[in-house]
Design a protein around this motif. Structure first.
Motif, PDB file in Angstrom:
ATOM      1  N   UNK A  51      13.743   0.123  77.118  1.00 26.60           N
ATOM      2  CA  UNK A  51      13.956  -0.834  78.206  1.00 26.60           C
ATOM      3  C   UNK A  51      13.841  -0.255  79.615  1.00 26.60           C
ATOM      4  N   UNK A  52      14.166   1.011  79.791  1.00 25.90           N
ATOM      5  CA  UNK A  52      14.337   1.533  81.146  1.00 25.90           C
ATOM      6  C   UNK A  52      13.045   1.506  81.976  1.00 25.90           C
ATOM      7  N   UNK A  53      13.217   1.265  83.267  1.00 23.85           N
ATOM      8  CA  UNK A  53      12.115   1.339  84.231  1.00 23.85           C
ATOM      9  C   UNK A  53      12.048   2.707  84.902  1.00 23.85           C
ATOM     10  N   UNK A  54      12.913   3.629  84.506  1.00 29.58           N
ATOM     11  CA  UNK A  54      12.972   4.948  85.133  1.00 29.58           C
ATOM     12  C   UNK A  54      11.591   5.586  85.205  1.00 29.58           C
ATOM     13  N   UNK A  55      11.323   6.285  86.296  1.00 26.70           N
ATOM     14  CA  UNK A  55      10.030   6.984  86.417  1.00 26.70           C
ATOM     15  C   UNK A  55       9.898   8.051  85.347  1.00 26.70           C
ATOM     16  N   UNK A  56      11.057   8.589  84.919  1.00 21.47           N
ATOM     17  CA  UNK A  56      11.057   9.576  83.839  1.00 21.47           C
ATOM     18  C   UNK A  56      12.449   9.640  83.227  1.00 21.47           C
ATOM     19  N   UNK A  57      12.496   9.987  81.942  1.00 23.56           N
ATOM     20  CA  UNK A  57      13.772  10.211  81.255  1.00 23.56           C
ATOM     21  C   UNK A  57      13.801  11.653  80.765  1.00 23.56           C
ATOM     22  N   UNK A  58      14.888  12.343  81.098  1.00 24.61           N
ATOM     23  CA  UNK A  58      15.106  13.713  80.623  1.00 24.61           C
ATOM     24  C   UNK A  58      16.239  13.670  79.604  1.00 24.61           C
ATOM     25  N   UNK A  59      15.999  14.189  78.410  1.00 29.42           N
ATOM     26  CA  UNK A  59      17.034  14.259  77.383  1.00 29.42           C
ATOM     27  C   UNK A  59      17.408  15.705  77.128  1.00 29.42           C
ATOM     28  N   UNK A  60      18.700  15.974  77.023  1.00 30.37           N
ATOM     29  CA  UNK A  60      19.186  17.344  76.816  1.00 30.37           C
ATOM     30  C   UNK A  60      20.050  17.391  75.567  1.00 30.37           C
ATOM     31  N   UNK A  61      19.742  18.305  74.658  1.00 31.58           N
ATOM     32  CA  UNK A  61      20.597  18.497  73.492  1.00 31.58           C
ATOM     33  C   UNK A  61      20.763  19.990  73.224  1.00 31.58           C
TER      34      UNK A  61
END
Length: 442
Positions: free
Chosen positions: A103-113
């Motif tokens: 759904x997100x309109x974010x220019x980018x998504x950063x995921x950290x695990x």
């Protein structure tokens, strides 16, 4: 909505994340909802046209029969017979993170695990992006639930998500930038095996495309193995021959060097987190030099190897968040002065052998003060490893603190328990607050 949630929609698990899911569904006009939780369900005030059924207690899963789609909260183990049966009969199970990524309109998504350092790394990335004047928000397992971030979504921002194995276990898509920190073992009271735990982590990068980025630590074999699952462009950090190289007291990236002595935070392991954060900034196309400079002013998260100051010549470090042996191992390796260590807490049947063996090799470790339900077992492990420094069990933190301070001027006191806090304290935050209060009084 890009993800079609066909109702009735079930919410499986009604803690913080489940309540966030309810708000999301109502905001998006979904009013036919089934709430399921083993604990008693207390609903907030609802719109008059909302039709919300509740199922709680031992048979809470019976609510599945009234659902077409289910949003599983992260803490609910997905590999249960009732959930398999639900899917075999055409039911669809999704999650907060899956919905957010769709759904997100974010220019980018950063995921950290990773097993250690997730919270520090996401907050470092935010700190660096702020310095680069790039709008960003934090959510997921750290900060606010992911679906709350959609309430004020924006196409010019970066969304940074801390993601646990619980959140990743069934995820069928990956973020644009995936960061794999050190992965060891954790949550084996929930996961069926180490392999299942690490396989869940791999979903962070498993579905990445060539246009995405996978940032990983090459010195940790499990993390490097997870990175190999990704089809994205790779950016590595490690002790040599990597895109970002760290030593015990500095890190280098793109010809720039950051010295730990120029930073506000303590702990050599934080250089690993900084390296990961800077590579994320690089992947996002931001200015690495500005980001690196900004990290000098970054301050540690509360109760994560937090320097509490120096009093009467003694330095104090609050690492109450260290609820696992490997977290304490990272903390003690970073100590420079002669120091006393406060260890122990509630029993999770962790293996203290590796920690004890490390403590036996540290010349600047001068005393160990033990507390909590694990104290006796820890003492036996320390003796078995040949730890020769004075070590004693105390009834509580107050007495252990007083003992730890007895080394005097030029020393340090480190609270890094390697255990959860239950029994003596409500949680690690209360334990940390009590340590802070003792430092204040000292």
């Amino acid at each position: 909505m890009k993800q079609n949630l066909i109702g009735p929609v079930g919410i499986l698990g009604f803690g913080v994340e489940g309540k966030s899911t309810l708000n999301y569904l109502l905001r998006n006009g979904i009013k036919d909802i089934v709430v399921m939780d083993k604990n008693p369900v207390e609903l907030p005030e609802l719109p008059s046209d909302a039709k919300v059924q509740t199922f709680d207690g031992e048979k809470y899963m019976e609510g599945l029969k009234n659902c077409v789609t289910v949003v599983r909260s992260a803490g609910v183990y997905p590999m249960q017979q009732e959930l398999f049966h639900f899917q075999m009969n055409g039911g669809v199970i999704t999650s907060q993170i899956e919905i957010f990524l769709a759904e997100t309109n974010s220019r980018s998504v950063v995921g950290v695990t990773g097993t250690l350092g997730k919270g520090s790394t996401v907050s470092m990335i935010r700190h660096a992006l702020n310095a680069c004047k790039i709008p960003c928000v934090i959510g997921g397992n750290f900060g606010v639930p992911a679906l709350d971030l959609l309430e004020d979504d924006s196409a010019d921002r970066v969304s940074i998500l801390e993601l646990s194995s619980f959140q990743l276990m069934t995820l069928p898509m990956s973020p644009h930038v995936g960061i794999v920190l050190r992965v060891s073992t954790e949550h084996l009271d929930w996961h069926k095996s180490v392999e299942e735990y690490r396989d869940a982590k791999a979903n962070l990068v498993r579905w990445q495309k060539r246009t995405d980025y996978c940032v990983y630590i090459q010195d940790a074999a499990p993390s490097a193995a997870i990175a190999r699952e990704s089809g994205a462009q790779k950016l590595s950090y490690g002790s040599k021959d990597a895109d970002a190289v760290f030593t015990p007291d500095s890190l280098s990236i793109d010809g720039y060097t950051l010295k730990l002595s120029d930073c506000k935070i303590r702990g050599a392991y934080q250089l690993e987190n900084m390296a990961a954060a800077l590579l994320a900034v690089k992947a996002l196309g931001a200015d690495v030099a500005t980001a690196l400079q900004s990290l000098k002013s970054y301050e540690a998260l509360q109760f994560r190897m937090e320097f509490k100051g120096e009093k009467r010549g003694i330095e104090f470090y609050n690492d109450s968040y260290a609820t696992r042996p490997d977290a304490t191992m990272a903390a003690v390796r970073s100590m420079k002065r002669p120091f006393s260590l406060i260890l122990g807490g509630s029993e999770k049947n962790a293996d203290f052998t590796e920690l004890s063996n490390l403590l036996a090799t540290l010349p600047n470790l001068k005393k160990i003060s033990l507390i909590g339900a694990t104290a006796k077992r820890m003492l036996e492990s320390l003796k078995l490893a040949g730890v020769s420094v004075p070590k004693q069990i105390f009834p509580g933190l107050d007495e252990a603190f007083a003992d730890a301070c007895s080394l005097g001027e030029g020393s340090a006191v480190l609270l890094s328990p390697a255990c959860a806090s239950f029994g003596l304290f409500k949680n690690y935050k209360v334990r940390g607050q009590c340590f802070d209060a003792l430092v204040e009084k000292f």
